[in-house]
Design a protein around this motif. Sequence first.
Motif, PDB file in Angstrom:
ATOM      1  N   GLU A  81      -7.311  -0.834  -7.519  1.00 14.78           N
ATOM      2  CA  GLU A  81      -6.738  -0.134  -6.471  1.00 14.78           C
ATOM      3  C   GLU A  81      -6.414  -0.733  -5.097  1.00 14.78           C
ATOM      4  OE1 GLU A  81      -9.938   2.745  -4.938  1.00 14.78           O
ATOM      5  OE2 GLU A  81     -10.484   3.132  -6.978  1.00 14.78           O
ATOM      6  N   VAL A  82      -6.807  -1.919  -4.750  1.00 11.97           N
ATOM      7  CA  VAL A  82      -6.442  -2.518  -3.619  1.00 11.97           C
ATOM      8  C   VAL A  82      -4.984  -3.030  -3.859  1.00 11.97           C
ATOM      9  CG1 VAL A  82      -7.001  -4.701  -2.274  1.00 11.97           C
ATOM     10  CG2 VAL A  82      -8.745  -3.005  -2.824  1.00 11.97           C
ATOM     11  N   ASP A 107       0.347  -0.681   2.132  1.00 10.19           N
ATOM     12  CA  ASP A 107      -0.714  -0.290   2.760  1.00 10.19           C
ATOM     13  C   ASP A 107      -1.716  -1.214   2.646  1.00 10.19           C
ATOM     14  OD1 ASP A 107      -2.341   1.239   3.735  1.00 10.19           O
ATOM     15  OD2 ASP A 107      -2.916   2.464   2.043  1.00 10.19           O
ATOM     16  N   THR A 158      -4.930  -0.814   4.075  1.00  8.31           N
ATOM     17  CA  THR A 158      -6.013  -0.453   4.758  1.00  8.31           C
ATOM     18  C   THR A 158      -7.148  -0.410   3.668  1.00  8.31           C
ATOM     19  OG1 THR A 158      -5.408   1.975   3.825  1.00  8.31           O
ATOM     20  CG2 THR A 158      -5.231   1.474   6.264  1.00  8.31           C
ATOM     21  N   LYS A 159      -6.748  -0.322   2.475  1.00 14.73           N
ATOM     22  CA  LYS A 159      -7.976  -0.404   1.357  1.00 14.73           C
ATOM     23  C   LYS A 159      -8.385  -2.185   1.576  1.00 14.73           C
ATOM     24  CE  LYS A 159      -6.914   3.509  -1.612  1.00 14.73           C
ATOM     25  NZ  LYS A 159      -7.986   3.812  -2.371  1.00 14.73           N
ATOM     26  N   CYS A 160      -7.520  -3.074   1.468  1.00 17.74           N
ATOM     27  CA  CYS A 160      -7.689  -4.233   1.387  1.00 17.74           C
ATOM     28  C   CYS A 160      -8.626  -4.730   2.540  1.00 17.74           C
ATOM     29  CB  CYS A 160      -6.205  -4.994   1.494  1.00 17.74           C
ATOM     30  SG  CYS A 160      -6.627  -6.943   1.380  1.00 17.74           S
ATOM     31  N   SER A 173       0.752  -3.152  -2.943  1.00 13.63           N
ATOM     32  CA  SER A 173       2.149  -3.104  -3.514  1.00 13.63           C
ATOM     33  C   SER A 173       3.017  -2.054  -2.900  1.00 13.63           C
ATOM     34  CB  SER A 173       2.209  -2.849  -4.868  1.00 13.63           C
ATOM     35  OG  SER A 173       1.514  -1.754  -5.396  1.00 13.63           O
ATOM     36  N   ARG A 174       2.325  -0.978  -2.343  1.00  8.42           N
ATOM     37  CA  ARG A 174       2.751   0.209  -1.492  1.00  8.42           C
ATOM     38  C   ARG A 174       3.044  -0.107  -0.004  1.00  8.42           C
ATOM     39  NH1 ARG A 174      -1.102   2.905  -4.357  1.00  8.42           N
ATOM     40  NH2 ARG A 174      -2.108   3.326  -2.684  1.00  8.42           N
ATOM     41  N   GLU A 192      -2.962  -1.979  -5.777  1.00  9.45           N
ATOM     42  CA  GLU A 192      -1.831  -0.969  -5.805  1.00  9.45           C
ATOM     43  C   GLU A 192      -1.457  -0.445  -4.415  1.00  9.45           C
ATOM     44  OE1 GLU A 192      -3.602   1.936  -8.563  1.00  9.45           O
ATOM     45  OE2 GLU A 192      -3.015   1.131 -10.243  1.00  9.45           O
ATOM     46  N   SER A 193      -2.469  -0.548  -3.613  1.00 10.28           N
ATOM     47  CA  SER A 193      -2.163  -0.076  -2.177  1.00 10.28           C
ATOM     48  C   SER A 193      -1.346  -1.286  -1.630  1.00 10.28           C
ATOM     49  CB  SER A 193      -3.475   0.214  -1.493  1.00 10.28           C
ATOM     50  OG  SER A 193      -3.991  -0.968  -1.207  1.00 10.28           O
TER      51      SER A 193
END
Length: 127
Positions: free
Chosen positions: A43-44, A52, A54-56, A49-50, A46-47
């Motif tokens: 999930e981190v 984003d 925030t998840k990281c 790579s977009r 993929e976010s």
Amino acid sequence: MRLDRMLVEYFLRQGFYSTAIELARSSGIEDLTNIEVFLTAREVEESLSRGDITKCLAWCHDNKSKLRKMKSTLEFQVRLQEFLELVKSGNKLEAVRHAKKFLSTDDSSHLGIVQQGMGLLAFPCPP
């Protein structure tokens, strides 16, 4: 059971998440594997790579003590990239605010890279 655990780990490391989950479920070893860790990492990733972060950053916050023990610079690197993106977009005032809040540190090992980043404020890269 040991072979199944090794296979699950292998599938997870290779990115075959659904195969790993199904094998763990069918073998009854779901509690003995690191599936959740790999799914969170995916999930981190993929976010990021977009674009984003925030998840990281949330993951860094949740694992702050482990990262500190490892002497990891992950959060600093993400914050530095955030600064660079602000400079790149021409938002220099916000970049300075960001640097004051997140990049000012007592760790002298970061000083050189922070100085280079600050140089971009005065000498921007050509488009």
